[in-house]
Design a protein around this motif. Structure first.
Motif, PDB file in Angstrom:
ATOM      1  N   ARG A 261       0.807  -1.211   0.000  1.00 18.22           N
ATOM      2  CA  ARG A 261       0.000   0.000   0.000  1.00 18.22           C
ATOM      3  C   ARG A 261       0.848   1.273   0.000  1.00 18.22           C
ATOM      4  NH1 ARG A 261      -5.330  -1.516   3.705  1.00 18.22           N
ATOM      5  NH2 ARG A 261      -6.660  -1.887   1.895  1.00 18.22           N
ATOM      6  N   MET A 262       2.142   1.116   0.160  1.00 17.40           N
ATOM      7  CA  MET A 262       3.047   2.267   0.167  1.00 17.40           C
ATOM      8  C   MET A 262       3.925   2.247  -1.079  1.00 17.40           C
ATOM      9  SD  MET A 262       2.025   3.474   2.990  1.00 17.40           S
ATOM     10  CE  MET A 262       0.673   2.632   3.810  1.00 17.40           C
ATOM     11  N   ASN A 263       3.362   1.799  -2.188  1.00 20.10           N
ATOM     12  CA  ASN A 263       4.158   1.527  -3.391  1.00 20.10           C
ATOM     13  C   ASN A 263       4.788   2.755  -4.031  1.00 20.10           C
ATOM     14  OD1 ASN A 263       1.427   2.252  -4.035  1.00 20.10           O
ATOM     15  ND2 ASN A 263       1.806   1.641  -6.140  1.00 20.10           N
ATOM     16  N   GLU A 264       4.350   3.939  -3.654  1.00 21.60           N
ATOM     17  CA  GLU A 264       4.963   5.143  -4.224  1.00 21.60           C
ATOM     18  C   GLU A 264       5.844   5.876  -3.223  1.00 21.60           C
ATOM     19  OE1 GLU A 264       2.527   7.800  -6.491  1.00 21.60           O
ATOM     20  OE2 GLU A 264       1.155   6.209  -7.141  1.00 21.60           O
ATOM     21  N   SER A 265       5.909   5.362  -2.013  1.00 21.60           N
ATOM     22  CA  SER A 265       6.641   6.066  -0.958  1.00 21.60           C
ATOM     23  C   SER A 265       8.129   6.181  -1.260  1.00 21.60           C
ATOM     24  CB  SER A 265       6.430   5.350   0.374  1.00 21.60           C
ATOM     25  OG  SER A 265       7.092   6.023   1.421  1.00 21.60           O
ATOM     26  N   LEU A 266       8.765   5.049  -1.587  1.00 22.61           N
ATOM     27  CA  LEU A 266      10.201   5.066  -1.854  1.00 22.61           C
ATOM     28  C   LEU A 266      10.523   5.903  -3.089  1.00 22.61           C
ATOM     29  CD1 LEU A 266      13.058   4.118  -1.250  1.00 22.61           C
ATOM     30  CD2 LEU A 266      12.588   2.049  -2.578  1.00 22.61           C
ATOM     31  N   ARG A 267       9.718   5.742  -4.135  1.00 19.72           N
ATOM     32  CA  ARG A 267       9.976   6.495  -5.367  1.00 19.72           C
ATOM     33  C   ARG A 267       9.854   7.998  -5.147  1.00 19.72           C
ATOM     34  NH1 ARG A 267       6.566   4.166 -10.249  1.00 19.72           N
ATOM     35  NH2 ARG A 267       4.956   3.988  -8.634  1.00 19.72           N
ATOM     36  N   SER A 268       8.978   8.389  -4.215  1.00 19.29           N
ATOM     37  CA  SER A 268       8.821   9.818  -3.949  1.00 19.29           C
ATOM     38  C   SER A 268      10.065  10.401  -3.293  1.00 19.29           C
ATOM     39  CB  SER A 268       7.596  10.071  -3.059  1.00 19.29           C
ATOM     40  OG  SER A 268       7.816   9.628  -1.734  1.00 19.29           O
ATOM     41  N   MET A 269      10.877   9.530  -2.648  1.00 16.33           N
ATOM     42  CA  MET A 269      12.120   9.995  -2.058  1.00 16.33           C
ATOM     43  C   MET A 269      13.277   9.901  -3.042  1.00 16.33           C
ATOM     44  SD  MET A 269      11.419  11.293   0.751  1.00 16.33           S
ATOM     45  CE  MET A 269      13.127  11.790   0.929  1.00 16.33           C
ATOM     46  N   LEU A 270      12.967   9.559  -4.286  1.00 20.86           N
ATOM     47  CA  LEU A 270      13.981   9.530  -5.346  1.00 20.86           C
ATOM     48  C   LEU A 270      13.782  10.690  -6.324  1.00 20.86           C
ATOM     49  CD1 LEU A 270      14.071   5.691  -6.092  1.00 20.86           C
ATOM     50  CD2 LEU A 270      15.702   7.024  -4.736  1.00 20.86           C
ATOM     51  N   ASP A 271      12.508  10.929  -6.695  1.00 22.17           N
ATOM     52  CA  ASP A 271      12.247  12.028  -7.632  1.00 22.17           C
ATOM     53  C   ASP A 271      11.294  13.083  -7.064  1.00 22.17           C
ATOM     54  OD1 ASP A 271       9.735  10.851  -7.740  1.00 22.17           O
ATOM     55  OD2 ASP A 271       9.964  10.111  -9.786  1.00 22.17           O
ATOM     56  N   GLY A 272      10.798  12.838  -5.835  1.00 24.18           N
ATOM     57  CA  GLY A 272       9.966  13.850  -5.167  1.00 24.18           C
ATOM     58  C   GLY A 272       8.510  13.878  -5.548  1.00 24.18           C
TER      59      GLY A 272
END
Length: 215
Positions: free
Chosen positions: A181-192
């Protein structure tokens, strides 16, 4: 079809500082574990582990200090955000156990820029950071000045902070990069960036606020 991620959640500067601080924090956790757990004593032989630990401390302390100096308003907002809790936070904490085990998310209260779980993580970072810095400073620089009793209490405080940080970093890694359910969390810390759907589902209050500000 995957929804495009067009909502800016983090600035590039924030992302850069986050990963430098994370690298320092993980280095402290690993070297701290080597020094803390008796079975890993051989790895600490020679003093290299302690040296790496102390070098990592410099980055761990310097990053928030630099951030605060150049962006004091954002630093104060981070502290206020972490310590401000309302009824939606209580509701989130009550609903979270079922939510994280796959139950429908319709009972999760709308959240601000960070949800209650992230506030918990930020609080642990702040609390253990203070414990680490105060106890570590005394242990490193005032060992021959303070009483034996105070020194031992600093050791205990340092160890307790380590255990809390170690457990919470495991939870943080799981919820931030593994939980479906947090599938975009890590990516958001890569490209914001995150998608509109993810923003509405996880940070509804914040998304509504920024959407209104653009009108």
């Amino acid at each position: 079809m995957t929804e495009p991620r067009v909502v800016e959640r983090f600035k590039k500067r924030t992302i850069c500082l986050h990963w430098i601080h994370t690298a320092a924090f993980l280095t402290l956790i690993v070297t701290g574990a080597i020094l803390f757990f008796p079975g890993l004593g051989d790895a600490a032989a020679g003093g290299m582990t302690r040296l790496i630990h102390r070098i990592a401390v410099v980055f761990f302390v310097a990053i928030p200090v630099i951030y605060t100096v150049f962006n004091p308003r954002a630093a104060l907002h981070f502290i206020k955000e972490t310590l401000t809790w309302g009824k939606d936070d209580i509701g989130w904490a009550e609903a979270a156990p079922l939510y994280y085990f796959g139950v429908a998310d319709d009972k999760m209260p709308p959240q601000e820029h960070v949800n209650t779980g992230q506030k918990m993580w930020q609080f642990i970072v702040l609390a253990t950071g203070v414990l680490f810095c105060v106890s570590g400073f005394i242990m490193l620089f005032l060992k021959d000045t303070v009483t034996a009793g105070l020194f031992q209490w600093c050791v205990v405080a340092h160890d307790v902070a380590f255990l809390l940080a170690f457990l919470m970093v495991l939870v943080h890694i799981y919820t931030g990069s593994v939980h479906p359910r947090m599938n975009e969390s890590l990516r958001s810390m890569l490209d914001g960036k995150i998608s509109k759907k993810y923003a509405k589902g996880h940070y509804a209050k914040w998304y509504e606020e920024i959407s209104e500000s653009k009108k």
